[in-house]
Design a protein around this motif. Structure first.
Motif, PDB file in Angstrom:
ATOM      1  N   VAL A  78      10.008  -0.111   3.022  1.00  0.00           N
ATOM      2  CA  VAL A  78      10.883  -0.576   1.953  1.00  0.00           C
ATOM      3  C   VAL A  78      12.092   0.364   1.893  1.00  0.00           C
ATOM      4  O   VAL A  78      11.935   1.586   1.876  1.00  0.00           O
ATOM      5  CB  VAL A  78      10.127  -0.587   0.603  1.00  0.00           C
ATOM      6  N   CYS A  79      13.298  -0.201   1.876  1.00  0.00           N
ATOM      7  CA  CYS A  79      14.520   0.603   1.822  1.00  0.00           C
ATOM      8  C   CYS A  79      14.679   1.206   0.425  1.00  0.00           C
ATOM      9  O   CYS A  79      14.447   0.521  -0.572  1.00  0.00           O
ATOM     10  CB  CYS A  79      15.736  -0.266   2.117  1.00  0.00           C
TER      11      CYS A  79
ATOM     12  N   ARG B  96       0.861  -1.176   0.000  1.00  0.00           N
ATOM     13  CA  ARG B  96       0.000   0.000   0.000  1.00  0.00           C
ATOM     14  C   ARG B  96       0.905   1.237   0.000  1.00  0.00           C
ATOM     15  O   ARG B  96       2.081   1.162   0.371  1.00  0.00           O
ATOM     16  CB  ARG B  96      -0.926   0.009   1.217  1.00  0.00           C
ATOM     17  N   LEU B  97       0.332   2.357  -0.418  1.00  0.00           N
ATOM     18  CA  LEU B  97       1.020   3.645  -0.347  1.00  0.00           C
ATOM     19  C   LEU B  97       0.279   4.471   0.696  1.00  0.00           C
ATOM     20  O   LEU B  97      -0.940   4.616   0.616  1.00  0.00           O
ATOM     21  CB  LEU B  97       1.008   4.329  -1.716  1.00  0.00           C
TER      22      LEU B  97
ATOM     23  N   HIS C 264       2.487  -0.324 -11.392  1.00  0.00           N
ATOM     24  CA  HIS C 264       1.701  -1.191 -12.283  1.00  0.00           C
ATOM     25  C   HIS C 264       0.886  -2.195 -11.482  1.00  0.00           C
ATOM     26  O   HIS C 264      -0.287  -2.418 -11.773  1.00  0.00           O
ATOM     27  CB  HIS C 264       2.630  -1.935 -13.252  1.00  0.00           C
ATOM     28  N   SER C 265       1.509  -2.818 -10.463  1.00  0.00           N
ATOM     29  CA  SER C 265       0.798  -3.871  -9.714  1.00  0.00           C
ATOM     30  C   SER C 265      -0.365  -3.299  -8.908  1.00  0.00           C
ATOM     31  O   SER C 265      -1.329  -3.999  -8.625  1.00  0.00           O
ATOM     32  CB  SER C 265       1.764  -4.643  -8.806  1.00  0.00           C
ATOM     33  N   LEU C 266      -0.289  -2.019  -8.557  1.00  0.00           N
ATOM     34  CA  LEU C 266      -1.388  -1.371  -7.819  1.00  0.00           C
ATOM     35  C   LEU C 266      -2.432  -0.769  -8.766  1.00  0.00           C
ATOM     36  O   LEU C 266      -3.409  -0.176  -8.308  1.00  0.00           O
ATOM     37  CB  LEU C 266      -0.838  -0.263  -6.906  1.00  0.00           C
TER      38      LEU C 266
ATOM     39  N   GLY D 197       2.563   8.032  -1.984  1.00  0.00           N
ATOM     40  CA  GLY D 197       2.908   8.007  -0.565  1.00  0.00           C
ATOM     41  C   GLY D 197       4.092   7.122  -0.267  1.00  0.00           C
ATOM     42  O   GLY D 197       4.855   6.728  -1.158  1.00  0.00           O
ATOM     43  N   ARG D 198       4.232   6.812   1.011  1.00  0.00           N
ATOM     44  CA  ARG D 198       5.311   5.946   1.471  1.00  0.00           C
ATOM     45  C   ARG D 198       4.945   4.495   1.154  1.00  0.00           C
ATOM     46  O   ARG D 198       3.806   4.080   1.354  1.00  0.00           O
ATOM     47  CB  ARG D 198       5.467   6.136   2.981  1.00  0.00           C
TER      48      ARG D 198
END
Length: 200
Positions: A129-130, A106-107, A144-146, A116-117
């Motif tokens: 996520v680094c 998620r963002l 793309h996946s979202l 977002g993050r």
């Protein structure tokens, strides 16, 4: 053969078995974590975090191939477990499982769900996520996946969640889980910030 269908990754979904070339489902009567562990291990998806009944991942089609599954939890394959082959079920009772290797994204904190993050749900927790390998391909795979189009910007944030995930994609993939990934190892995340993205 065995697969999970209707979930958000190959390690979550409705349990489906293949018999003589056609896929069928498993009834949720007495479906429990021991049964789920066998499915997750057989699919190399870790262990079961949750088992679901009542067609939580949608109703399957085809024959209902197993009822009253009674795994101990150590079996190699789901079909090694005791079960009834006759059933009194319908597809509204299809069994499902969420395995520990399931990842979803998620963002957060942006204008909408496409900015977002970056946060990843893994091992039952939301993690960050680094950004140490967050270049062109990784944000593109995620956007793309979202269903969020193309990446426009890659903002960075502070690490404030317990876990850290590192992704490295070498070619376009259906999701970040199909790229190389490392969880909670300090080296690849050394001096990193938390990755973000603004998708189109």
């Amino acid at each position: 053969a065995l697969r999970l269908a209707g979930g958000r990754s190959r390690c979550e979904g409705r349990v489906e078995l293949e018999l003589a070339g056609t896929w069928g489902t498993v009834c949720d009567d007495s479906w429990d974590l021991a049964d789920g562990h066998v499915v997750c291990r057989q699919l190399r998806c870790g262990r079961a975090l949750r088992v679901r009944g009542d067609a939580a991942f949608g109703r399957g089609t085809g024959t209902i191939l197993r009822d009253e599954v009674a795994c101990q939890g150590h079996e190699q394959h789901l079909w090694d477990c005791p079960a009834e082959l006759e059933h009194d079920c319908s597809h509204k009772e299809d069994a499902g499982v969420v395995c520990s290797e399931h990842q979803e994204w998620r963002l957060s904190g942006g204008q909408d769900g496409c900015a977002g993050r970056v946060e990843v749900f893994f091992h039952g927790l939301w993690n960050m996520v680094c950004d140490s390998s967050w270049y062109q391909l990784e944000p593109r795979v995620l956007c793309h996946s979202l269903g969020c189009g193309e990446p426009l910007q890659h903002p960075s944030f502070d690490h404030t969640l317990p876990g850290k995930m590192f992704y490295l994609c070498e070619s376009p993939q259906p999701s970040l889980a199909h790229c190389r990934w490392i969880y909670n190892k300090s080296a690849p995340c050394y001096q990193s910030r938390a990755a973000g993205v603004v998708c189109s």
